[in-house]
Design a protein around this motif. Structure first.
Motif, mmCIF file in Angstrom:
data_model
loop_
_atom_site.group_PDB
_atom_site.id
_atom_site.type_symbol
_atom_site.label_atom_id
_atom_site.label_comp_id
_atom_site.label_asym_id
_atom_site.label_seq_id
_atom_site.Cartn_x
_atom_site.Cartn_y
_atom_site.Cartn_z
ATOM 1 N N VAL A 159 30.247 50.694 44.062
ATOM 2 C CA VAL A 159 31.181 49.736 43.464
ATOM 3 C C VAL A 159 30.721 49.347 42.059
ATOM 4 O O VAL A 159 31.535 49.244 41.138
ATOM 5 C CB VAL A 159 31.332 48.496 44.370
ATOM 6 N N GLY A 160 29.446 49.160 41.874
ATOM 7 C CA GLY A 160 28.917 48.851 40.543
ATOM 8 C C GLY A 160 29.133 49.984 39.565
ATOM 9 O O GLY A 160 29.473 49.763 38.401
ATOM 10 N N ALA A 161 28.953 51.226 40.029
ATOM 11 C CA ALA A 161 29.183 52.379 39.159
ATOM 12 C C ALA A 161 30.658 52.484 38.766
ATOM 13 O O ALA A 161 30.977 52.784 37.610
ATOM 14 C CB ALA A 161 28.721 53.659 39.852
ATOM 15 N N VAL A 162 31.546 52.231 39.714
ATOM 16 C CA VAL A 162 32.984 52.262 39.405
ATOM 17 C C VAL A 162 33.321 51.162 38.392
ATOM 18 O O VAL A 162 34.066 51.390 37.440
ATOM 19 C CB VAL A 162 33.829 52.119 40.691
ATOM 20 N N GLY A 163 32.767 49.987 38.562
ATOM 21 C CA GLY A 163 32.979 48.901 37.611
ATOM 22 C C GLY A 163 32.458 49.243 36.229
ATOM 23 O O GLY A 163 33.101 48.949 35.220
ATOM 24 N N GLY A 191 46.119 48.490 32.823
ATOM 25 C CA GLY A 191 46.565 47.523 33.824
ATOM 26 C C GLY A 191 46.643 48.159 35.196
ATOM 27 O O GLY A 191 46.199 47.581 36.196
ATOM 28 N N ALA A 192 47.198 49.371 35.255
ATOM 29 C CA ALA A 192 47.295 50.089 36.531
ATOM 30 C C ALA A 192 45.910 50.459 37.055
ATOM 31 O O ALA A 192 45.634 50.337 38.260
ATOM 32 C CB ALA A 192 48.151 51.338 36.368
ATOM 33 N N LEU A 193 45.019 50.898 36.163
ATOM 34 C CA LEU A 193 43.660 51.235 36.594
ATOM 35 C C LEU A 193 42.921 49.995 37.090
ATOM 36 O O LEU A 193 42.180 50.054 38.077
ATOM 37 C CB LEU A 193 42.878 51.887 35.451
ATOM 38 N N GLY A 194 43.110 48.868 36.416
ATOM 39 C CA GLY A 194 42.480 47.620 36.863
ATOM 40 C C GLY A 194 43.015 47.171 38.208
ATOM 41 O O GLY A 194 42.260 46.714 39.066
ATOM 42 N N LEU A 195 44.322 47.316 38.408
ATOM 43 C CA LEU A 195 44.915 46.968 39.695
ATOM 44 C C LEU A 195 44.381 47.885 40.794
ATOM 45 O O LEU A 195 44.031 47.427 41.881
ATOM 46 C CB LEU A 195 46.432 47.058 39.624
#
Length: 112
Positions: free
Chosen positions: A6-10, A42-46
């Motif tokens: 999750v940290g790597a994705v963030g 926006g879509a990627l953040g969602l």
């Protein structure tokens, strides 16, 4: 292990706007600039927030907490995209106003 993923994705999502401008001088700019780039991120953040929204639903047992999370996401993304971003870039809007034509001075013309 899951927290590392999750940290790597963030990290990747945070660095993505910076890295994409290195695609090419015009390609990177065209890809991330304007409403297309805003909609894309926006879509990627969602999409990146879906695991958090699922955890909120499981923790509180109601759709209220994920709905509040989405509202906070939308508010913060809008603030970033429409207020902070233009303030940093110096752009006041997409449409530039042309400068007014210079005034003509008629005092030096003979016959007036």
């Amino acid at each position: 292990m899951w927290h590392t993923v999750v940290g790597a994705v963030g990290l990747v999502m945070g660095l993505l706007p910076h890295v994409l401008h290195h695609i090419g001088l015009l390609a990177g700019t065209a890809f991330v600039a304007g409403s297309g780039g805003t909609a894309l991120f926006g879509a990627l953040g969602l999409l990146a927030s879906v695991p958090m929204l699922i955890r909120l639903y499981r923790r509180f047992g109601s759709w209220v907490a994920p709905a509040v999370g989405l509202l906070v996401f939308a508010a913060m993304f809008s603030l970033s995209a429409f207020v902070i971003g233009p303030a940093i870039s110096g752009a006041e809007g997409d449409v530039t106003t042309p400068s007014p034509a210079p005034a003509v001075d008629h005092t030096d013309h003979p016959g007036h």
